[in-house]
Design a protein around this motif. Sequence first.
Motif, PDB file in Angstrom:
ATOM      1  N   SER A 129      88.240   2.650 -24.326  1.00 51.80           N
ATOM      2  CA  SER A 129      88.426   4.095 -24.484  1.00 51.80           C
ATOM      3  C   SER A 129      88.456   4.780 -23.126  1.00 51.80           C
ATOM      4  CB  SER A 129      87.299   4.683 -25.334  1.00 51.80           C
ATOM      5  OG  SER A 129      87.333   4.182 -26.649  1.00 51.80           O
ATOM      6  N   ILE A 130      87.557   4.384 -22.243  1.00 52.90           N
ATOM      7  CA  ILE A 130      87.533   4.961 -20.896  1.00 52.90           C
ATOM      8  C   ILE A 130      88.817   4.623 -20.156  1.00 52.90           C
ATOM      9  CG2 ILE A 130      86.355   4.930 -18.666  1.00 52.90           C
ATOM     10  CD1 ILE A 130      83.746   4.415 -20.179  1.00 52.90           C
ATOM     11  N   ASN A 131      89.236   3.382 -20.265  1.00 52.32           N
ATOM     12  CA  ASN A 131      90.453   2.951 -19.571  1.00 52.32           C
ATOM     13  C   ASN A 131      91.703   3.646 -20.105  1.00 52.32           C
ATOM     14  OD1 ASN A 131      88.907   1.215 -18.046  1.00 52.32           O
ATOM     15  ND2 ASN A 131      89.256  -0.549 -19.375  1.00 52.32           N
ATOM     16  N   ALA A 132      91.658   4.086 -21.362  1.00 48.78           N
ATOM     17  CA  ALA A 132      92.801   4.774 -21.967  1.00 48.78           C
ATOM     18  C   ALA A 132      92.792   6.270 -21.670  1.00 48.78           C
ATOM     19  CB  ALA A 132      92.807   4.551 -23.477  1.00 48.78           C
ATOM     20  N   LYS A 133      91.836   6.723 -20.862  1.00 47.63           N
ATOM     21  CA  LYS A 133      91.712   8.132 -20.463  1.00 47.63           C
ATOM     22  C   LYS A 133      91.285   9.035 -21.614  1.00 47.63           C
ATOM     23  CE  LYS A 133      95.367   7.646 -16.966  1.00 47.63           C
ATOM     24  NZ  LYS A 133      96.681   8.172 -16.502  1.00 47.63           N
ATOM     25  N   VAL A 134      90.497   8.494 -22.529  1.00 48.51           N
ATOM     26  CA  VAL A 134      89.928   9.311 -23.591  1.00 48.51           C
ATOM     27  C   VAL A 134      88.966  10.318 -22.970  1.00 48.51           C
ATOM     28  CG1 VAL A 134      88.374   9.279 -25.580  1.00 48.51           C
ATOM     29  CG2 VAL A 134      90.152   7.535 -25.357  1.00 48.51           C
ATOM     30  N   ASN A 135      88.952  11.534 -23.479  1.00 49.14           N
ATOM     31  CA  ASN A 135      88.009  12.533 -22.972  1.00 49.14           C
ATOM     32  C   ASN A 135      86.612  12.342 -23.563  1.00 49.14           C
ATOM     33  OD1 ASN A 135      90.843  14.370 -23.214  1.00 49.14           O
ATOM     34  ND2 ASN A 135      89.766  14.415 -21.266  1.00 49.14           N
ATOM     35  N   CYS A 136      86.530  12.314 -24.887  1.00 50.15           N
ATOM     36  CA  CYS A 136      85.236  12.191 -25.553  1.00 50.15           C
ATOM     37  C   CYS A 136      85.141  10.842 -26.252  1.00 50.15           C
ATOM     38  CB  CYS A 136      85.046  13.324 -26.564  1.00 50.15           C
ATOM     39  SG  CYS A 136      83.526  13.211 -27.515  1.00 50.15           S
ATOM     40  N   VAL A 137      84.257   9.984 -25.749  1.00 53.17           N
ATOM     41  CA  VAL A 137      84.030   8.663 -26.351  1.00 53.17           C
ATOM     42  C   VAL A 137      82.820   8.793 -27.270  1.00 53.17           C
ATOM     43  CG1 VAL A 137      83.671   6.212 -25.930  1.00 53.17           C
ATOM     44  CG2 VAL A 137      84.909   7.597 -24.246  1.00 53.17           C
ATOM     45  N   SER A 138      83.077   8.914 -28.558  1.00 47.34           N
ATOM     46  CA  SER A 138      82.007   9.177 -29.521  1.00 47.34           C
ATOM     47  C   SER A 138      81.445   7.879 -30.079  1.00 47.34           C
ATOM     48  CB  SER A 138      82.552  10.057 -30.652  1.00 47.34           C
ATOM     49  OG  SER A 138      81.517  10.502 -31.477  1.00 47.34           O
ATOM     50  N   THR A 139      80.109   7.809 -30.131  1.00 45.45           N
ATOM     51  CA  THR A 139      79.431   6.577 -30.529  1.00 45.45           C
ATOM     52  C   THR A 139      78.147   6.876 -31.294  1.00 45.45           C
ATOM     53  OG1 THR A 139      78.434   4.519 -29.674  1.00 45.45           O
ATOM     54  CG2 THR A 139      78.220   6.495 -28.309  1.00 45.45           C
ATOM     55  N   ASP A 140      77.678   5.881 -32.051  1.00 49.74           N
ATOM     56  CA  ASP A 140      76.368   5.959 -32.695  1.00 49.74           C
ATOM     57  C   ASP A 140      75.272   5.446 -31.763  1.00 49.74           C
ATOM     58  OD1 ASP A 140      77.221   6.862 -35.277  1.00 49.74           O
ATOM     59  OD2 ASP A 140      77.954   4.847 -35.690  1.00 49.74           O
ATOM     60  N   LYS A 141      75.661   4.782 -30.685  1.00 57.93           N
ATOM     61  CA  LYS A 141      74.712   4.108 -29.793  1.00 57.93           C
ATOM     62  C   LYS A 141      74.291   5.053 -28.670  1.00 57.93           C
ATOM     63  CE  LYS A 141      75.777   0.545 -32.322  1.00 57.93           C
ATOM     64  NZ  LYS A 141      74.900   0.077 -33.400  1.00 57.93           N
ATOM     65  N   ILE A 142      73.301   5.881 -28.934  1.00 60.69           N
ATOM     66  CA  ILE A 142      72.892   6.902 -27.977  1.00 60.69           C
ATOM     67  C   ILE A 142      71.899   6.371 -26.958  1.00 60.69           C
ATOM     68  CG2 ILE A 142      71.946   9.243 -27.759  1.00 60.69           C
ATOM     69  CD1 ILE A 142      74.623   8.942 -29.288  1.00 60.69           C
ATOM     70  N   ARG A 143      71.108   5.385 -27.320  1.00 60.49           N
ATOM     71  CA  ARG A 143      70.145   4.821 -26.368  1.00 60.49           C
ATOM     72  C   ARG A 143      70.015   3.311 -26.579  1.00 60.49           C
ATOM     73  NH1 ARG A 143      64.157   6.522 -28.752  1.00 60.49           N
ATOM     74  NH2 ARG A 143      64.590   5.989 -30.925  1.00 60.49           N
ATOM     75  N   ASN A 144      69.427   2.663 -25.584  1.00 60.74           N
ATOM     76  CA  ASN A 144      69.119   1.228 -25.634  1.00 60.74           C
ATOM     77  C   ASN A 144      70.340   0.319 -25.736  1.00 60.74           C
ATOM     78  OD1 ASN A 144      66.402   1.982 -25.545  1.00 60.74           O
ATOM     79  ND2 ASN A 144      66.212   1.994 -27.770  1.00 60.74           N
ATOM     80  N   HIS A 145      71.486   0.803 -25.295  1.00 61.00           N
ATOM     81  CA  HIS A 145      72.691  -0.026 -25.212  1.00 61.00           C
ATOM     82  C   HIS A 145      73.284   0.167 -23.815  1.00 61.00           C
ATOM     83  CE1 HIS A 145      72.131   0.312 -29.551  1.00 61.00           C
ATOM     84  NE2 HIS A 145      72.845  -0.792 -29.666  1.00 61.00           N
ATOM     85  N   LYS A 146      73.102  -0.815 -22.962  1.00 61.07           N
ATOM     86  CA  LYS A 146      73.456  -0.661 -21.553  1.00 61.07           C
ATOM     87  C   LYS A 146      74.929  -0.335 -21.331  1.00 61.07           C
ATOM     88  CE  LYS A 146      69.760  -3.567 -19.728  1.00 61.07           C
ATOM     89  NZ  LYS A 146      69.397  -4.755 -18.907  1.00 61.07           N
TER      90      LYS A 146
END
Length: 353
Positions: free
Chosen positions: A323-340
Motif C-alpha cells: 500500500s505504501i509503495n502504491a502511494k496510498v494516502n491512508c493505509v487502514s488496518t486493525d493492527k494498531i499496536r504490537n505489530h512491528k
Amino acid sequence: MKILKKELLVIAVSSLFFQCERDKLHEHIDAPVPLQKNQPAFLENSFLIPEASVEENSLYVLKAKVGPANKNAPYNKITFKGSHNSYERRESISKQLTHYKKNGETSYNGNCMALEFDIWRHTKPIRNERVDSGLWTVNHFVNTGPQLSRYLQELMDWHNKTPNHHPIMVKLDVKSNNGGYQNFHDQIDVYLKNYFNQNLIYKPRSLFKNNGISLVENVQNYGWPSVNELKGKFIFVLTGNQDWGDKYSKTNLRTQRLCFSMKNMAADRTNVYPPSSGNIAFFNFHIFSRNTDKWTKVISRFANKKLITRVYTANSDKNFRNSINAKVNCVSTDKIRNHKWALVNPNGKFLSR
C-alpha cells in the motif's frame, strides 16, 4: 476390515478439514472473531471481521523514501496509518491517534492519522439548527449502539490536549439506507455543528480556488494545502451509502457543506481510472493480497492525479508495505499496536513523497 475402513474414514475427514482451512487462508475468506470480555458492554455481542491474513516477517522492501516527515508536503503526497472500525478497537481513540516514540524513533503503536465510525440514522427532527444527539449512532451491523456524539467528544478531548496535531481524517461510513435521502446533507452537518467545533473542520469550500470548475478540477489545477497548513484540523469524509454521498457532494458543496464524499472503487481489476471532473476527490479500495498486481497499479493512477486514496484492511505486512509503495494516502488496518510492520515511517507520523 471394519477397523481399517474406520481409520480410512478418519483420515479422509481430517484431510478434507485441513484442505478447507488452507483454502480459507489463500482465498482470504473473512472469519468473525468475537471481542474479548474486557470490551465495553455495548460491544460484547458484536464481532470484529478482520481480513484473513498471515502475520509474517516479510522481505518486502519499502521503496518509498524513508526520511523526515516533511510538514510542507501537500496532503495528497503523504502516507499515513489509519484505524479500521475505530470504535471496535481495543485501544481508546486517544491511544489510536497519539504519536508514540521509543528511543527517539516512532513506535509501531498508535500513530494513526485517520479514524472510521460506522453510523446509522434515526428519526430526529432538526429544530432551530439543533438536533438530538441520538440522530446518529455507531455500530457495524445494526442501528443500535453509542451515539456518535460520544466519539466526537473524545476527538475534542484529544485535540484540546494536542492542539497542534497533524490533520486527522474522520471517515463516517453511512450504513443507513431506509427512508430515502431526507435532507441528509443538513442532518449530518447540523449534527457536526452541534457536537463538534466546526472551526476545526477543514471544509470542501477551502479547495475551491475557482468556483467555475468542479472539486476534482480544482484539486488537479491548484493542489492541496500542506500538512503544516492543516495543523490542528479534522477532515470529515462520508462513505458507505454511495447514493447519499454523491448527492451530498452536489448540494452546495462550494458554500455550505462540512464533509467530503468518498467513493468505493473496485480493487480486483485494472480497468479503473480516476475522474477528470466531479465533486468527489476521496476514493476507497478494499484490498486483498491475491489482487495486489491490480490495485497497486490502479491506486497509483489516482495518486498521480492528486486524489486522496484509502485502503482497507491492510492486516498483513505484505498488504501494508505494498500500500505504501502504491502511494496510498491512508493505509487502514486493525493492527494498531504490537505489530512491528504496522509502521509508516520510523522518523515521523507520516511519510512524505
